[in-house]
Design a protein around this motif. Sequence first.
Motif, PDB file in Angstrom:
ATOM      1  N   ALA A  27     -24.006  30.796 142.103  1.00  0.00           N
ATOM      2  CA  ALA A  27     -24.125  32.202 142.490  1.00  0.00           C
ATOM      3  C   ALA A  27     -22.833  32.921 142.174  1.00  0.00           C
ATOM      4  N   GLY A  28     -22.945  34.192 141.770  1.00  0.00           N
ATOM      5  CA  GLY A  28     -21.770  34.996 141.499  1.00  0.00           C
ATOM      6  C   GLY A  28     -20.981  34.491 140.305  1.00  0.00           C
ATOM      7  N   TYR A  66     -17.715  26.445 147.251  1.00  0.00           N
ATOM      8  CA  TYR A  66     -17.536  27.893 147.315  1.00  0.00           C
ATOM      9  C   TYR A  66     -16.132  28.288 146.865  1.00  0.00           C
ATOM     10  N   PRO A  78     -18.387  28.744 153.656  1.00  0.00           N
ATOM     11  CA  PRO A  78     -17.680  29.243 152.470  1.00  0.00           C
ATOM     12  C   PRO A  78     -16.198  29.514 152.687  1.00  0.00           C
ATOM     13  N   SER A 135     -15.573  31.810 147.116  1.00  0.00           N
ATOM     14  CA  SER A 135     -15.515  33.022 147.931  1.00  0.00           C
ATOM     15  C   SER A 135     -16.721  32.970 148.851  1.00  0.00           C
ATOM     16  N   ALA A 136     -16.930  34.004 149.641  1.00  0.00           N
ATOM     17  CA  ALA A 136     -18.070  34.016 150.550  1.00  0.00           C
ATOM     18  C   ALA A 136     -19.397  34.028 149.814  1.00  0.00           C
ATOM     19  N   THR A 137     -19.402  34.516 148.575  1.00  0.00           N
ATOM     20  CA  THR A 137     -20.662  34.682 147.845  1.00  0.00           C
ATOM     21  C   THR A 137     -20.708  33.948 146.508  1.00  0.00           C
ATOM     22  N   ASP A 138     -19.598  33.382 146.073  1.00  0.00           N
ATOM     23  CA  ASP A 138     -19.540  32.706 144.773  1.00  0.00           C
ATOM     24  C   ASP A 138     -19.433  31.196 144.976  1.00  0.00           C
ATOM     25  N   TYR A 139     -20.263  30.449 144.269  1.00  0.00           N
ATOM     26  CA  TYR A 139     -20.156  28.993 144.404  1.00  0.00           C
ATOM     27  C   TYR A 139     -20.684  28.274 143.169  1.00  0.00           C
TER      28      TYR A 139
END
Length: 309
Positions: free
Chosen positions: A188-189, A147, A109, A149-153
């Motif tokens: 995600a996110g 991605y 990410p 961010s680390a958590t959004d993709y």
Amino acid sequence: MIESRPRVRGHVRCLLRDATGRLVDVVEADNAFTNAYAAKWAKVLAGTNGEDLSLTHIALGAAGAQIDTCESATGWGSAPVVDATTFREGTASLKGVAAASTVETYAHPDLLGVAIDASAVGTSIELQLRSLAHVALDTAVSELRIYTSATDYYRMTLAAIEAYRGAAFADATWTLVRLPAEAFEAGAGAPAWAHVTGYGVVVAATASGTATLNWDDVRVFPASVGAIATATVLPNERSRRALISLEDLGSGQVRGRAFWPTTQAVGTYYVLGLFGNGGATLAAIVPLSIAKLSTLSLTVEWTVTALGG
């Protein structure tokens, strides 16, 4: 600034030859000159002053912005294999493997040190994909992730990619896919195309056997790769060569040549640049599409013609 009807023009020929020297393809296009050079060349080639033409290099550009050349697996969570025997660009690709009826997730990410803005209308994601055996690949679960961010993709399944291109992936065959940003869905996110930070690949196998998926040359492809008179750099420049010759053809024409042997500069390119001043200044730029395989050499001939004083 150059005049609306500049008195100088240029033409590019890309010659692809196999190992025996046989010509297998020719790609040609007219170029646009940068503002910094067009007026000067008209005078130089017309012989109205004594300035040095100073053409020195030709470069290949991939256009857009590079996400990953797929030459290294450093920094990946679950690291894919660096495959130096199967690739489409550079010297290697990345390979993900999943045993029968299992799913493997490969993600990085935060691959990019500086985020890429891919929010412009018409922007796409481009990459090369190769499935060893389609029957073993669960395309409904396997997916490409972008991605932000680390958590959004964002995500797009391989089944959706096949539907978009109108054909299934052929076994053991590289396929170049270009996917519009709007074809992806939020995975995600709350992902945002203005802040691309990395990517990931999910490889899922059916019960038929081990799934093997290679990918290479992941990039953000711009809405347009048209020549820009004010350009000072070649977009996503990948390989530059000094001219092997610069010929005076007479009648206000000069022709420069650059050469890449079979195993060098392997990849797909969408823009070429002509440089002067020892490679310090972009003099001309041309959009075109050329695929250089590891079995082909490439000669680029760039002809500049003055149309009078």
